[in-house]
Design a protein around this motif. Structure first.
Motif, mmCIF file in Angstrom:
data_model
loop_
_atom_site.group_PDB
_atom_site.id
_atom_site.type_symbol
_atom_site.label_atom_id
_atom_site.label_comp_id
_atom_site.label_asym_id
_atom_site.label_seq_id
_atom_site.Cartn_x
_atom_site.Cartn_y
_atom_site.Cartn_z
ATOM 1 N N LEU A 277 -42.122 -20.678 39.547
ATOM 2 C CA LEU A 277 -43.192 -19.758 39.173
ATOM 3 C C LEU A 277 -43.461 -19.810 37.675
ATOM 4 C CD1 LEU A 277 -45.170 -17.565 40.095
ATOM 5 C CD2 LEU A 277 -43.337 -15.883 39.747
ATOM 6 N N ILE A 278 -42.399 -19.917 36.889
ATOM 7 C CA ILE A 278 -42.559 -19.981 35.435
ATOM 8 C C ILE A 278 -43.346 -21.218 35.033
ATOM 9 C CG2 ILE A 278 -41.302 -20.348 33.272
ATOM 10 C CD1 ILE A 278 -39.097 -18.530 34.409
ATOM 11 N N PHE A 279 -43.054 -22.346 35.654
ATOM 12 C CA PHE A 279 -43.679 -23.603 35.246
ATOM 13 C C PHE A 279 -45.059 -23.813 35.881
ATOM 14 C CE2 PHE A 279 -39.427 -24.552 33.817
ATOM 15 C CZ PHE A 279 -39.645 -25.337 32.691
ATOM 16 N N PHE A 280 -45.244 -23.342 37.102
ATOM 17 C CA PHE A 280 -46.497 -23.631 37.803
ATOM 18 C C PHE A 280 -47.427 -22.427 37.918
ATOM 19 C CE2 PHE A 280 -43.385 -26.715 39.373
ATOM 20 C CZ PHE A 280 -44.037 -27.899 39.060
ATOM 21 N N ARG A 281 -46.914 -21.231 37.657
ATOM 22 C CA ARG A 281 -47.710 -20.008 37.608
ATOM 23 C C ARG A 281 -48.576 -19.842 38.865
ATOM 24 N NH1 ARG A 281 -47.182 -18.014 32.398
ATOM 25 N NH2 ARG A 281 -46.289 -19.518 30.917
ATOM 26 N N LYS A 282 -49.870 -19.653 38.685
ATOM 27 C CA LYS A 282 -50.765 -19.395 39.814
ATOM 28 C C LYS A 282 -50.782 -20.551 40.805
ATOM 29 C CE LYS A 282 -54.012 -16.191 37.619
ATOM 30 N NZ LYS A 282 -55.437 -15.971 37.244
ATOM 31 N N ALA A 283 -50.670 -21.769 40.281
ATOM 32 C CA ALA A 283 -50.705 -22.936 41.177
ATOM 33 C C ALA A 283 -49.575 -22.871 42.197
ATOM 34 C CB ALA A 283 -50.605 -24.219 40.363
ATOM 35 N N PHE A 284 -48.425 -22.349 41.797
ATOM 36 C CA PHE A 284 -47.297 -22.235 42.717
ATOM 37 C C PHE A 284 -47.610 -21.234 43.823
ATOM 38 C CE2 PHE A 284 -43.043 -20.190 43.621
ATOM 39 C CZ PHE A 284 -42.578 -21.211 44.413
ATOM 40 N N LEU A 285 -48.140 -20.072 43.473
ATOM 41 C CA LEU A 285 -48.472 -19.065 44.474
ATOM 42 C C LEU A 285 -49.597 -19.540 45.384
ATOM 43 C CD1 LEU A 285 -48.322 -15.883 42.199
ATOM 44 C CD2 LEU A 285 -46.561 -16.730 43.765
ATOM 45 N N GLN A 286 -50.586 -20.177 44.792
ATOM 46 C CA GLN A 286 -51.715 -20.644 45.580
ATOM 47 C C GLN A 286 -51.344 -21.804 46.503
ATOM 48 O OE1 GLN A 286 -54.537 -21.558 42.517
ATOM 49 N NE2 GLN A 286 -55.131 -19.406 42.179
ATOM 50 N N SER A 287 -50.276 -22.544 46.138
ATOM 51 C CA SER A 287 -49.899 -23.710 46.934
ATOM 52 C C SER A 287 -49.430 -23.345 48.332
ATOM 53 C CB SER A 287 -48.795 -24.499 46.217
ATOM 54 O OG SER A 287 -47.559 -23.790 46.234
ATOM 55 N N PHE A 288 -49.010 -22.107 48.534
ATOM 56 C CA PHE A 288 -48.521 -21.715 49.853
ATOM 57 C C PHE A 288 -49.645 -21.644 50.886
ATOM 58 C CE2 PHE A 288 -45.011 -20.400 47.187
ATOM 59 C CZ PHE A 288 -43.917 -20.798 47.939
ATOM 60 N N LYS A 340 -45.562 -28.381 49.115
ATOM 61 C CA LYS A 340 -46.691 -27.456 49.042
ATOM 62 C C LYS A 340 -47.542 -27.723 47.797
ATOM 63 C CE LYS A 340 -46.609 -24.664 52.618
ATOM 64 N NZ LYS A 340 -47.787 -24.513 53.504
ATOM 65 N N LEU A 341 -46.887 -27.939 46.669
ATOM 66 C CA LEU A 341 -47.629 -28.194 45.431
ATOM 67 C C LEU A 341 -48.419 -29.491 45.526
ATOM 68 C CD1 LEU A 341 -44.908 -26.973 42.941
ATOM 69 C CD2 LEU A 341 -47.258 -26.109 43.011
ATOM 70 N N GLU A 342 -47.812 -30.523 46.097
ATOM 71 C CA GLU A 342 -48.537 -31.777 46.265
ATOM 72 C C GLU A 342 -49.708 -31.596 47.227
ATOM 73 O OE1 GLU A 342 -47.029 -36.220 46.566
ATOM 74 O OE2 GLU A 342 -46.900 -35.243 48.534
ATOM 75 N N ALA A 343 -49.507 -30.827 48.295
ATOM 76 C CA ALA A 343 -50.579 -30.592 49.264
ATOM 77 C C ALA A 343 -51.747 -29.838 48.634
ATOM 78 C CB ALA A 343 -50.034 -29.817 50.461
ATOM 79 N N SER A 344 -51.442 -29.016 47.621
ATOM 80 C CA SER A 344 -52.505 -28.240 46.975
ATOM 81 C C SER A 344 -53.249 -29.043 45.921
ATOM 82 C CB SER A 344 -51.917 -26.982 46.337
ATOM 83 O OG SER A 344 -51.073 -27.319 45.239
ATOM 84 N N GLY A 345 -52.814 -30.285 45.687
ATOM 85 C CA GLY A 345 -53.515 -31.148 44.750
ATOM 86 C C GLY A 345 -52.972 -31.152 43.341
ATOM 87 N N VAL A 346 -51.854 -30.462 43.103
ATOM 88 C CA VAL A 346 -51.250 -30.455 41.777
ATOM 89 C C VAL A 346 -50.484 -31.754 41.572
ATOM 90 C CG1 VAL A 346 -49.654 -29.273 40.225
ATOM 91 C CG2 VAL A 346 -51.044 -27.952 41.835
ATOM 92 N N GLY A 347 -50.703 -32.420 40.450
ATOM 93 C CA GLY A 347 -50.000 -33.663 40.153
ATOM 94 C C GLY A 347 -48.739 -33.409 39.347
ATOM 95 N N SER A 348 -47.679 -34.135 39.649
ATOM 96 C CA SER A 348 -46.423 -33.932 38.929
ATOM 97 C C SER A 348 -46.528 -34.326 37.461
ATOM 98 C CB SER A 348 -45.308 -34.742 39.595
ATOM 99 O OG SER A 348 -45.522 -36.134 39.419
ATOM 100 N N ALA A 349 -47.447 -35.240 37.142
ATOM 101 C CA ALA A 349 -47.562 -35.721 35.764
ATOM 102 C C ALA A 349 -47.914 -34.605 34.791
ATOM 103 C CB ALA A 349 -48.622 -36.827 35.685
ATOM 104 N N GLN A 350 -48.541 -33.527 35.287
ATOM 105 C CA GLN A 350 -48.965 -32.443 34.420
ATOM 106 C C GLN A 350 -47.800 -31.596 33.924
ATOM 107 O OE1 GLN A 350 -52.259 -30.175 36.080
ATOM 108 N NE2 GLN A 350 -52.846 -31.903 37.382
ATOM 109 N N VAL A 351 -46.658 -31.669 34.589
ATOM 110 C CA VAL A 351 -45.584 -30.753 34.238
ATOM 111 C C VAL A 351 -44.206 -31.395 34.190
ATOM 112 C CG1 VAL A 351 -44.986 -30.020 36.578
ATOM 113 C CG2 VAL A 351 -44.823 -28.367 34.691
#
Length: 511
Positions: A277-288, A340-351
């Motif tokens: 949650l600290i690192f991904f913030r809203k993206a983490f919650l939205q990924s569910f 979940k994060l990958e499914a939501s379109g977040v790329g690992s390279a950003q973090v």
């Protein structure tokens, strides 16, 4: 946009792009952990001590735990000696294999190898993985490894079925059942996940599944027959362990079980969830809200496992769920988060550059913290198992008597294991472990050393259980030998702190 592009270009270069270093970093980490543990005193914790007790004989089973870890440890002892190094090196090798196979499973499920690295190294954010598994767990470590191998074979079968993939599933189910009995819950949950997969029913109806079933039976059968013949003892110990709070009515016990299940589960998962949650913030919650083929697969495993555990609470009235028992069902959590994060379109390279500093820092800090946990009591007067001075106690007792005992009898298996690591050629009996005992006629005229626990740091009298054991073996005359107390300084202790050992010498035919 330029800033994000710059971060991505930076992450795609150097250390954070060439993730082939991940397994090597883990290998180095566990090697350092092994070196640190070997450098510390050879006193043992509970699960460690059990390995030295049961290594005295080979059997198809020992207690309420399946025997695979015991068998492997006995083989290592036979080749390399009954030493601390033999215990520590095997444990850290298996822990490395847990992380490595977890990484291979993540690479199989995640398209982005950066997410696979994050998922694997995030195991170091779970206290039960970086602390409890490292310090004491044995059978559970084997279960974690079996789960990774089993799920890898299941996914491989779903993707590209073959005789080898079906055979692998059978092999790892059998092996997993030889690590801990609760492995069967993962098998059942995975079966539900397979049925829900688009290709799952086709794989289940494949005739090659008979090979899976056959291999499972063949691998587990010898111990299974032992388990059936000892079912009373196995079920009794398991039910006592998992129902020890069951003192109220049915509804009260169910409430305790639910509280334990969810409370312990939160303790295991929460630290990792907070870090994500600290690192991904809203993206983490939205990924569910996002879904993918494999996030659904792992999510179904979680949901099916929870359903089975809830059913067990309602039907069997389980009231205790220790973290070591729940860990095999929850250690896939970092992998699930990454799916979940990958499914939501977040790329690992950003973090990835920032995120990996957390587990990498843990890899540096943890060996120091574990070593410090033995050294710190010197300043606070609060001691742990590794501070208990078994070696000097036994050396002084044997030197004072002028001879070694023919056998040592103790109360708990922790004390028995700590005696045996110092006397590997001497039979050591724990009266709490009746499967391994001795016939007094085999001792002859040789002395017997009886050792018991200290009580609140003070001298104590011989427990009634030891008196009863001596009476049963040698009669009333030898059931109450002369008792002694020895106060020995703790390892890394402060003055005047002492650990008190109670002991007595017994000479069956006179001294």
């Amino acid at each position: 946009m330029n800033s994000i592009d710059g971060v991505e270009r930076s992450a795609k270069s150097g250390l954070f792009s060439d993730l082939r270093w991940v397994p090597w970093a883990l290998a180095a980490y566990f090697l350092v952990q092994a070196i640190v543990r070997i450098a510390l005193p050879n006193s043992l914790r509970v699960d460690e001590a059990q390995q030295y007790v049961v290594a005295q004989w080979l059997d198809w089973g020992y207690d309420a735990q399946p025997p695979l870890y015991n068998w492997i440890q006995q083989g290592v002892f036979a080749v390399f000696g009954t030493t601390l190094a033999s215990l520590v090196l095997l444990k850290n090798l298996l822990l490395f294999l847990v992380y490595y196979t977890y990484y291979r499973l993540a690479r199989l499920l995640l398209a982005d190898k950066g997410w696979a690295a994050i998922a694997t190294l995030s195991l170091l954010t779970m206290p039960q993985m970086f602390w409890q598994a490292q310090r004491d767990l044995t059978h559970t470590v084997g279960t974690l490894l079996a789960i990774c191998l089993f799920l890898h074979s299941v996914v491989s079968t779903l993707r590209k079925p073959s005789f080898i993939s079906y055979a692998s599933m059978g092999l790892w189910v059998g092996v997993g059942m030889l690590t801990k009995y609760n492995f069967i819950l993962i098998v059942l949950a995975a079966f539900v996940a397979v049925i829900r997969h688009p290709d799952g029913l086709k794989r289940v109806l494949d005739k090659r599944l008979l090979l899976t079933i056959l291999l499972t039976i063949l691998v587990f059968l010898p111990h299974g027959l032992w388990m059936i013949s000892h079912m009373g003892a196995v079920l009794d110990q398991t039910s006592r362990t998992m129902s020890e709070q069951g003192e109220g009515g049915k509804l009260s016990d169910i409430g305790n079980g639910l509280k334990e299940l969810f409370g312990t589960g939160v303790v295991i998962v929460l630290p990792t969830a907070i870090i994500f949650l600290i690192f991904f913030r809203k993206a983490f919650l939205q990924s569910f809200r996002a879904r993918s083929e494999w996030s659904d697969f792992v999510g179904t495993i979680f949901a099916a496992t929870l359903a089975i555990l809830l059913l067990m609470i309602l039907v069997v009235t389980l009231t205790v769920f220790r973290d070591r028992w729940l860990l095999p069902f929850l250690f896939l959590t970092p992998l699930y988060f990454c799916l979940k994060l990958e499914a939501s379109g977040v790329g690992s390279a950003q973090v990835i550059r920032k995120f990996l500093y957390v587990p990498l820092t843990m890899m540096v800090a943890l060996p120091l913290i574990i070593a410090g946990s033995v050294l710190v009591p010197k300043f606070f007067g609060s001691y742990e198992h590794l501070n208990t001075p078994y070696t000097p106690f036994l050396e002084q007792v044997v030197a004072a008597e002028g001879r070694k005992p023919a056998a040592v009898v103790t109360t708990t298996w922790q004390k028995a294991g700590n005696v045996r690591i110092n006397m590997p050629d001497t039979p050591v009996i724990s009266i709490a472990y009746p499967l391994f005992d001795i016939d007094h006629t085999s001792i002859g005229h040789q002395p017997l050393l009886v050792v018991w626990n200290e009580r609140d740091g003070k001298p104590s009298t011989m427990p009634v259980s030891l008196t009863a054991w001596l009476k049963e073996k040698y009669g009333e005359a030898l059931s109450n030998p002369e008792q002694h107390d020895m106060a020995v300084p703790y390892y890394y202790g402060r003055e005047p702190d002492r650990y008190h050992f109670g002991y007595a010498w017994v000479y069956p035919n006179g001294k």
